[in-house]
Design a protein around this motif. Sequence first.
Motif, PDB file in Angstrom:
ATOM      1  N   MET A   1       0.729  -1.306  -0.116  1.00  0.00           N
ATOM      2  CA  MET A   1      -0.106  -0.115  -0.119  1.00  0.00           C
ATOM      3  C   MET A   1       0.882   1.252  -0.053  1.00  0.00           C
ATOM      4  SD  MET A   1      -2.982   1.255   2.570  1.00  0.00           S
ATOM      5  CE  MET A   1      -4.344   0.343   1.778  1.00  0.00           C
ATOM      6  N   LYS A   2       0.505   2.369  -0.799  1.00  0.00           N
ATOM      7  CA  LYS A   2       1.107   3.467  -0.686  1.00  0.00           C
ATOM      8  C   LYS A   2       0.943   4.219   0.378  1.00  0.00           C
ATOM      9  CE  LYS A   2       1.181   5.917  -4.488  1.00  0.00           C
ATOM     10  NZ  LYS A   2       0.640   6.588  -5.604  1.00  0.00           N
ATOM     11  N   THR A   3       1.902   5.386   0.888  1.00  0.00           N
ATOM     12  CA  THR A   3       1.877   6.081   1.699  1.00  0.00           C
ATOM     13  C   THR A   3       1.331   7.356   1.308  1.00  0.00           C
ATOM     14  OG1 THR A   3       4.258   6.493   1.819  1.00  0.00           O
ATOM     15  CG2 THR A   3       3.380   4.981   3.298  1.00  0.00           C
ATOM     16  N   CYS A   4       0.996   8.366   2.271  1.00  0.00           N
ATOM     17  CA  CYS A   4       0.641   9.682   1.994  1.00  0.00           C
ATOM     18  C   CYS A   4       1.761  10.402   1.359  1.00  0.00           C
ATOM     19  CB  CYS A   4       0.039  10.263   3.267  1.00  0.00           C
ATOM     20  SG  CYS A   4      -0.270  12.092   3.235  1.00  0.00           S
ATOM     21  N   ALA A   5       1.418  11.087   0.204  1.00  0.00           N
ATOM     22  CA  ALA A   5       2.340  11.978  -0.462  1.00  0.00           C
ATOM     23  C   ALA A   5       2.821  13.373   0.344  1.00  0.00           C
ATOM     24  CB  ALA A   5       1.926  12.276  -1.926  1.00  0.00           C
ATOM     25  N   GLU A   6       2.205  13.649   1.493  1.00  0.00           N
ATOM     26  CA  GLU A   6       2.487  14.607   2.135  1.00  0.00           C
ATOM     27  C   GLU A   6       3.831  14.517   2.831  1.00  0.00           C
ATOM     28  OE1 GLU A   6       0.836  17.883   1.701  1.00  0.00           O
ATOM     29  OE2 GLU A   6       0.213  16.586  -0.041  1.00  0.00           O
ATOM     30  N   GLU A   7       4.575  15.471   2.694  1.00  0.00           N
ATOM     31  CA  GLU A   7       6.060  15.433   3.417  1.00  0.00           C
ATOM     32  C   GLU A   7       6.005  15.221   4.861  1.00  0.00           C
ATOM     33  OE1 GLU A   7      10.083  17.838   4.246  1.00  0.00           O
ATOM     34  OE2 GLU A   7       8.845  18.220   2.304  1.00  0.00           O
ATOM     35  N   GLY A   8       6.681  14.139   5.425  1.00  0.00           N
ATOM     36  CA  GLY A   8       6.438  13.650   6.886  1.00  0.00           C
ATOM     37  C   GLY A   8       5.204  12.892   7.204  1.00  0.00           C
ATOM     38  N   CYS A   9       4.453  12.544   6.484  1.00  0.00           N
ATOM     39  CA  CYS A   9       3.218  11.748   6.668  1.00  0.00           C
ATOM     40  C   CYS A   9       3.449  10.082   6.525  1.00  0.00           C
ATOM     41  CB  CYS A   9       2.301  12.273   6.212  1.00  0.00           C
ATOM     42  SG  CYS A   9       0.555  11.391   6.584  1.00  0.00           S
ATOM     43  N   ALA A  10       3.563   9.385   7.340  1.00  0.00           N
ATOM     44  CA  ALA A  10       3.279   7.864   6.924  1.00  0.00           C
ATOM     45  C   ALA A  10       2.111   7.045   6.892  1.00  0.00           C
ATOM     46  CB  ALA A  10       4.491   7.200   7.977  1.00  0.00           C
ATOM     47  N   ASP A  11       1.061   7.882   6.919  1.00  0.00           N
ATOM     48  CA  ASP A  11      -0.324   7.157   7.004  1.00  0.00           C
ATOM     49  C   ASP A  11      -0.315   6.646   5.528  1.00  0.00           C
ATOM     50  OD1 ASP A  11      -0.412   7.885   9.634  1.00  0.00           O
ATOM     51  OD2 ASP A  11      -1.751   9.504   9.234  1.00  0.00           O
ATOM     52  N   PRO A  12      -1.385   5.618   5.478  1.00  0.00           N
ATOM     53  CA  PRO A  12      -1.731   4.929   4.121  1.00  0.00           C
ATOM     54  C   PRO A  12      -2.371   6.096   3.242  1.00  0.00           C
ATOM     55  CG  PRO A  12      -3.017   3.969   5.776  1.00  0.00           C
ATOM     56  CD  PRO A  12      -1.873   4.803   6.388  1.00  0.00           C
ATOM     57  N   ALA A  13      -2.074   6.077   1.961  1.00  0.00           N
ATOM     58  CA  ALA A  13      -2.981   6.905   1.070  1.00  0.00           C
ATOM     59  C   ALA A  13      -4.139   6.022   0.612  1.00  0.00           C
ATOM     60  CB  ALA A  13      -2.028   7.044  -0.138  1.00  0.00           C
ATOM     61  N   ASP A  26      -1.720  11.454  -4.164  1.00  0.00           N
ATOM     62  CA  ASP A  26      -2.404  10.152  -3.261  1.00  0.00           C
ATOM     63  C   ASP A  26      -2.000  10.651  -1.757  1.00  0.00           C
ATOM     64  OD1 ASP A  26      -3.061   9.148  -5.640  1.00  0.00           O
ATOM     65  OD2 ASP A  26      -1.754   7.471  -5.564  1.00  0.00           O
ATOM     66  N   VAL A  27      -3.053  10.979  -1.179  1.00  0.00           N
ATOM     67  CA  VAL A  27      -2.728  11.253   0.446  1.00  0.00           C
ATOM     68  C   VAL A  27      -3.745  10.472   1.369  1.00  0.00           C
ATOM     69  CG1 VAL A  27      -2.227  13.735  -0.249  1.00  0.00           C
ATOM     70  CG2 VAL A  27      -4.498  13.276   0.162  1.00  0.00           C
ATOM     71  N   CYS A  28      -3.473  10.757   2.451  1.00  0.00           N
ATOM     72  CA  CYS A  28      -4.071  10.098   3.642  1.00  0.00           C
ATOM     73  C   CYS A  28      -5.560  10.737   3.687  1.00  0.00           C
ATOM     74  CB  CYS A  28      -3.624  10.004   4.866  1.00  0.00           C
ATOM     75  SG  CYS A  28      -2.978  11.676   5.929  1.00  0.00           S
ATOM     76  N   PRO A  45     -11.789   8.719  -3.905  1.00  0.00           N
ATOM     77  CA  PRO A  45     -11.213   7.417  -3.077  1.00  0.00           C
ATOM     78  C   PRO A  45     -10.384   6.325  -4.178  1.00  0.00           C
ATOM     79  CG  PRO A  45     -13.441   7.193  -3.320  1.00  0.00           C
ATOM     80  CD  PRO A  45     -13.252   8.442  -3.944  1.00  0.00           C
ATOM     81  N   LEU A  46      -9.307   6.056  -3.377  1.00  0.00           N
ATOM     82  CA  LEU A  46      -8.214   4.977  -4.339  1.00  0.00           C
ATOM     83  C   LEU A  46      -9.033   3.692  -4.396  1.00  0.00           C
ATOM     84  CD1 LEU A  46      -4.781   6.140  -2.953  1.00  0.00           C
ATOM     85  CD2 LEU A  46      -5.949   6.576  -5.172  1.00  0.00           C
ATOM     86  N   PRO A  47      -9.095   3.070  -5.430  1.00  0.00           N
ATOM     87  CA  PRO A  47      -9.515   1.804  -5.567  1.00  0.00           C
ATOM     88  C   PRO A  47      -9.053   1.038  -4.499  1.00  0.00           C
ATOM     89  CG  PRO A  47      -8.681   2.503  -7.838  1.00  0.00           C
ATOM     90  CD  PRO A  47      -8.323   3.431  -6.785  1.00  0.00           C
ATOM     91  N   GLY A  48      -9.597   0.163  -3.600  1.00  0.00           N
ATOM     92  CA  GLY A  48      -9.235  -0.834  -2.838  1.00  0.00           C
ATOM     93  C   GLY A  48      -9.084  -0.331  -1.539  1.00  0.00           C
ATOM     94  N   SER A  49      -9.158   1.060  -1.281  1.00  0.00           N
ATOM     95  CA  SER A  49      -8.995   1.616  -0.108  1.00  0.00           C
ATOM     96  C   SER A  49     -10.272   1.377   0.965  1.00  0.00           C
ATOM     97  CB  SER A  49      -9.011   3.232  -0.076  1.00  0.00           C
ATOM     98  OG  SER A  49      -9.073   3.927   0.846  1.00  0.00           O
TER      99      SER A  49
END
Length: 54
Positions: A1-13, A26-28, A45-49
């Motif tokens: 799963m991809k992580t959030c594109a915002e700098e410093g964020c490790a939450d899933p996109a 793609d962001v959280c 929403p991203l597919p499969g999220s």
Amino acid sequence: MKTCAEEGCADPAAVRVYVPWGEDRDVCTGHARALVQRDGVVAEPLPGSDEDWR
């Protein structure tokens, strides 16, 4: 799963945001909520999220 594109964020996109003045990314859910408050930003929403981003 991809992580959030915002700098410093490790939450899933979970959401793709389309930003007229910058790159689409793609962001959280938390960052998506903040970004869609701005005029012209569209979120999808991203597919499969599993996230409930609404």
